[in-house]
Design an enzyme around this catalytic site. Structure first.
Site, PDB file in Angstrom:
ATOM      1  N   CYS A  25       0.839  -1.199   0.000  1.00 46.71           N
ATOM      2  CA  CYS A  25       0.000   0.000   0.000  1.00 46.71           C
ATOM      3  C   CYS A  25       0.877   1.252   0.000  1.00 46.71           C
ATOM      4  O   CYS A  25       1.675   1.421  -0.904  1.00 46.71           O
ATOM      5  CB  CYS A  25      -0.995  -0.050   1.161  1.00 46.71           C
ATOM      6  SG  CYS A  25      -2.087  -1.489   1.076  1.00 46.71           S
ATOM      7  N   HIS A  82      -4.270  -4.384  -1.321  1.00 48.09           N
ATOM      8  CA  HIS A  82      -4.197  -5.052  -0.026  1.00 48.09           C
ATOM      9  C   HIS A  82      -4.120  -6.565  -0.244  1.00 48.09           C
ATOM     10  O   HIS A  82      -5.143  -7.194  -0.513  1.00 48.09           O
ATOM     11  CB  HIS A  82      -5.437  -4.728   0.812  1.00 48.09           C
ATOM     12  CG  HIS A  82      -5.501  -3.326   1.302  1.00 48.09           C
ATOM     13  ND1 HIS A  82      -5.106  -2.969   2.568  1.00 48.09           N
ATOM     14  CD2 HIS A  82      -5.908  -2.185   0.691  1.00 48.09           C
ATOM     15  CE1 HIS A  82      -5.273  -1.663   2.730  1.00 48.09           C
ATOM     16  NE2 HIS A  82      -5.754  -1.164   1.605  1.00 48.09           N
ATOM     17  N   GLU A 101      -3.889  -8.873   1.924  1.00 50.68           N
ATOM     18  CA  GLU A 101      -4.659  -9.572   2.955  1.00 50.68           C
ATOM     19  C   GLU A 101      -6.154  -9.524   2.689  1.00 50.68           C
ATOM     20  O   GLU A 101      -6.917 -10.285   3.292  1.00 50.68           O
ATOM     21  CB  GLU A 101      -4.343  -8.993   4.334  1.00 50.68           C
ATOM     22  CG  GLU A 101      -4.975  -7.663   4.668  1.00 50.68           C
ATOM     23  CD  GLU A 101      -4.278  -6.467   4.055  1.00 50.68           C
ATOM     24  OE1 GLU A 101      -4.699  -5.335   4.353  1.00 50.68           O
ATOM     25  OE2 GLU A 101      -3.321  -6.643   3.267  1.00 50.68           O
TER      26      GLU A 101
END
Length: 215
Positions: free
Chosen positions: A89, A193, A195
């Site tokens: 990010c 992202h 995750e």
């Protein structure tokens, strides 16, 4: 009877400098097969076999937190010495010279170029929030095994333009093409992202793990 030795999970040092979602990043890295050591102590950086630099928030605040924690010099030294580094990010944006979000605030300058802001447009909401496609370019190890239908989850208003000196990674289009992931030598990064990106995010992190412990 011979036995096959068990390969230890490669270790990464996840930097906790007060401007990143460290807990979620740590869980994702562990799911991808890495041993994660979280630190807020910059003195740990010179001994790390690999670094992960998360980041979220305003570029100025993130960079100030990075410098206040004493990470700037040690991370630069490690990256220049060839230590594998993954920026996530805003951690990806920090690799560049600076950002339109914070004019006059220098980034790490490991890759030349300025991070830009998405211009408002009728067909485009800013920030970009949601899923978007990854188009592989060149030969980034992060993208190996991902097909043409790979999508990742984004939340961002600023982007790395495709005119920076990068040839390997993924390009995403949000009215303007931008680097959504990249590899350049020992430097790797993802704007999205991992995750929150399901199997694609996990595959990207697993590919980073393979760079640390190749078969």
């Amino acid at each position: 009877m011979s036995t096959t030795p068990v390969r230890a999970a490669p270790e990464v040092l996840l930097l906790d400098y007060g401007a990143g979602n460290v807990r979620s990043a740590a869980r994702a890295l562990e799911r991808a097969g890495m041993t994660v050591r979280v630190t807020d102590n910059a003195a740990d950086v010179p001994h790390a076999p690999a670094l992960v630099v998360p980041g979220q928030g305003h570029f100025r605040q993130v960079m100030e937190a990075f410098e206040h924690g004493g990470f700037h010099g040690p991370v630069l030294d490690a990256a220049r010495a060839g230590v594998p580094l993954l920026g996530i990010c805003v951690g990806m944006q920090l690799l560049f010279d600076g950002s339109e979000e914070a004019p006059g605030v220098p980034g790490l300058g490991l890759i030349a170029g300025q991070v830009r802001k998405f211009a408002p447009a009728p067909e485009r909401k800013v920030p970009q929030m949601g899923w978007n496609a990854l188009e592989a370019r060149g030969d980034s190890p992060l993208l190996r095994g991902l097909g043409p239908d790979a999508y990742a989850y984004f939340v961002h208003s600023y982007y790395v333009p495709v005119d920076v000196p990068v040839t390997d990674g993924a390009v995403t289009d949000y009215g303007v093409p931008f680097w959504s992931a990249l590899s350049r030598g020992n430097l790797h990064a993802a704007q999205f992202h991992p995750e929150k990106s399901g199997a694609v995010g996990l595959a990207l992190l697993a590919n980073f793990r393979r760079e640390l412990a190749p078969a």
